[in-house]
Design a protein around this motif. Structure first.
Motif, PDB file in Angstrom:
ATOM      1  N   LEU A   1       0.858  -1.177   0.000  1.00  6.24           N
ATOM      2  CA  LEU A   1       0.000   0.000   0.000  1.00  6.24           C
ATOM      3  C   LEU A   1       0.892   1.224   0.000  1.00  6.24           C
ATOM      4  CD1 LEU A   1      -2.940   1.073   0.335  1.00  6.24           C
ATOM      5  CD2 LEU A   1      -2.506   1.087   2.780  1.00  6.24           C
ATOM      6  N   LEU A   9      -8.811  -3.139  -1.004  1.00 11.44           N
ATOM      7  CA  LEU A   9      -8.157  -4.243  -0.297  1.00 11.44           C
ATOM      8  C   LEU A   9      -9.186  -5.068   0.469  1.00 11.44           C
ATOM      9  CD1 LEU A   9      -5.063  -2.467   1.280  1.00 11.44           C
ATOM     10  CD2 LEU A   9      -5.056  -4.075  -0.622  1.00 11.44           C
ATOM     11  N   TRP A  15      -5.602   7.193  -3.291  1.00 13.67           N
ATOM     12  CA  TRP A  15      -5.152   6.410  -2.141  1.00 13.67           C
ATOM     13  C   TRP A  15      -6.333   5.727  -1.458  1.00 13.67           C
ATOM     14  CZ3 TRP A  15      -5.742   6.228   3.185  1.00 13.67           C
ATOM     15  CH2 TRP A  15      -4.808   5.466   3.869  1.00 13.67           C
ATOM     16  N   LEU A  39      -6.404  -5.313   5.085  1.00 17.39           N
ATOM     17  CA  LEU A  39      -6.379  -3.890   5.379  1.00 17.39           C
ATOM     18  C   LEU A  39      -5.882  -3.596   6.792  1.00 17.39           C
ATOM     19  CD1 LEU A  39      -7.031  -1.030   4.448  1.00 17.39           C
ATOM     20  CD2 LEU A  39      -9.365  -1.376   5.226  1.00 17.39           C
ATOM     21  N   THR A  91      -7.515   2.766  -3.435  1.00 21.61           N
ATOM     22  CA  THR A  91      -6.608   1.630  -3.259  1.00 21.61           C
ATOM     23  C   THR A  91      -6.875   0.933  -1.931  1.00 21.61           C
ATOM     24  OG1 THR A  91      -4.901   2.728  -4.575  1.00 21.61           O
ATOM     25  CG2 THR A  91      -4.178   0.954  -3.122  1.00 21.61           C
ATOM     26  N   VAL A  92      -7.046   1.710  -0.879  1.00 21.87           N
ATOM     27  CA  VAL A  92      -7.300   1.148   0.450  1.00 21.87           C
ATOM     28  C   VAL A  92      -8.630   0.395   0.478  1.00 21.87           C
ATOM     29  CG1 VAL A  92      -7.857   1.772   2.833  1.00 21.87           C
ATOM     30  CG2 VAL A  92      -5.881   2.776   1.717  1.00 21.87           C
TER      31      VAL A  92
END
Length: 83
Positions: free
Chosen positions: A6, A42, A35, A47, A38-39
């Motif tokens: 990440l 997960l 960002w 995460l 992307t988080v």
């Protein structure tokens, strides 16, 4: 799944949207939303070890600050919408 990486969370501690140009606001929003996307992509099990909820919330709050500043600036425009 241990090879997931990440990107570092954006540094939002010193953001001051009122001092940013329109271009800086746009690029800042793109960076923050990239960002966050992307988080959020997960799996939940991956995460938790990578990023904590407070960090994600801080980035969301920063994105909301930038959006608010952008809205305020656009509300001052006198041009008709859609034309």
């Amino acid at each position: 799944m241990s090879d997931l990486t990440l990107p570092e969370p954006p540094d939002v501690s010193s953001l001051d949207p009122s001092l940013m140009t329109a271009s800086e606001l746009q690029s800042g929003l793109e960076h923050l939303f990239g960002w966050l996307q992307t988080v959020e992509a997960l799996p939940e099990t991956c995460l938790k070890p990578l990023v904590d909820d407070d960090t994600v919330q801080d980035v969301r709050n920063a994105a909301n600050l930038l959006l608010s500043e952008r809205r305020d600036r656009h509300s001052d425009e006198t041009a008709p919408r859609g034309g």
